[in-house]
Design a protein around this motif. Structure first.
Motif, PDB file in Angstrom:
ATOM      1  N   PHE A 122       4.900 -40.587  37.098  1.00 59.68           N
ATOM      2  CA  PHE A 122       4.965 -41.261  35.321  1.00 59.68           C
ATOM      3  C   PHE A 122       3.455 -41.487  35.907  1.00 59.68           C
ATOM      4  O   PHE A 122       3.099 -42.742  35.547  1.00 59.68           O
ATOM      5  CB  PHE A 122       5.816 -42.054  35.107  1.00 59.68           C
ATOM      6  N   LYS A 123       2.425 -41.076  36.555  1.00 61.64           N
ATOM      7  CA  LYS A 123       0.671 -41.778  36.983  1.00 61.64           C
ATOM      8  C   LYS A 123       0.120 -40.465  36.443  1.00 61.64           C
ATOM      9  O   LYS A 123       0.426 -39.063  36.035  1.00 61.64           O
ATOM     10  CB  LYS A 123       0.299 -42.043  38.635  1.00 61.64           C
ATOM     11  N   GLU A 124      -0.725 -40.838  36.149  1.00 60.45           N
ATOM     12  CA  GLU A 124      -1.843 -39.994  35.490  1.00 60.45           C
ATOM     13  C   GLU A 124      -3.324 -39.354  36.762  1.00 60.45           C
ATOM     14  O   GLU A 124      -3.609 -38.684  36.641  1.00 60.45           O
ATOM     15  CB  GLU A 124      -2.771 -40.420  34.897  1.00 60.45           C
ATOM     16  N   ASP A 125      -2.977 -40.096  37.893  1.00 58.02           N
ATOM     17  CA  ASP A 125      -3.942 -39.645  38.345  1.00 58.02           C
ATOM     18  C   ASP A 125      -4.039 -38.453  39.647  1.00 58.02           C
ATOM     19  O   ASP A 125      -2.935 -37.667  38.924  1.00 58.02           O
ATOM     20  CB  ASP A 125      -4.147 -40.782  40.237  1.00 58.02           C
ATOM     21  N   GLU A 126      -4.346 -38.475  40.293  1.00 58.74           N
ATOM     22  CA  GLU A 126      -4.528 -36.986  40.709  1.00 58.74           C
ATOM     23  C   GLU A 126      -3.282 -37.257  41.553  1.00 58.74           C
ATOM     24  O   GLU A 126      -2.557 -37.172  42.499  1.00 58.74           O
ATOM     25  CB  GLU A 126      -5.415 -37.187  42.298  1.00 58.74           C
ATOM     26  N   ILE A 127      -2.342 -35.610  41.968  1.00 56.85           N
ATOM     27  CA  ILE A 127      -1.106 -35.712  42.282  1.00 56.85           C
ATOM     28  C   ILE A 127      -0.666 -35.550  43.415  1.00 56.85           C
ATOM     29  O   ILE A 127      -0.628 -37.310  44.873  1.00 56.85           O
ATOM     30  CB  ILE A 127      -0.544 -34.540  42.294  1.00 56.85           C
TER      31      ILE A 127
END
Length: 92
Positions: A85-90
């Protein structure tokens, strides 16, 4: 063929439960893949809808098992908090 790589009679109940959960998660993910392949090729709309429904149920089962692992096996909670549930790079 056994699901165990170590002597099962030397494992405690928690370790055996974790093995069951991990194997179940693998099986649910595999079922999602199988249904996804079938949905992608099916031309009958009614059957395609049924297969898609079945795929979604397998995703539900995988998620429930993942949540059980989060609650019961060290490491899962921290890593799930880091990556889900993050928008950063995986991969960072």
């Amino acid at each position: 063929m056994s699901d165990y790589h170590e002597p099962v009679d030397e494992m405690d109940a928690k370790a055996r439960s974790l093995t069951r959960a991990l194997n179940s998660l693998k099986e649910e993910i595999e079922a999602v893949d199988w249904y996804n392949q079938r949905v992608s090729l099916e031309t009958d709309d009614a059957l395609k809808d049924i297969l898609h429904h079945n795929m979604i149920e397998e995703i539900e089962h995988a998620c429930m098992t993942l949540e059980w692992l989060r609650r019961n096996m060290d490491g899962w909670n921290d890593h799930l908090k880091t990556f889900l549930f993050k928008e950063d790079e995986i991969a960072h």
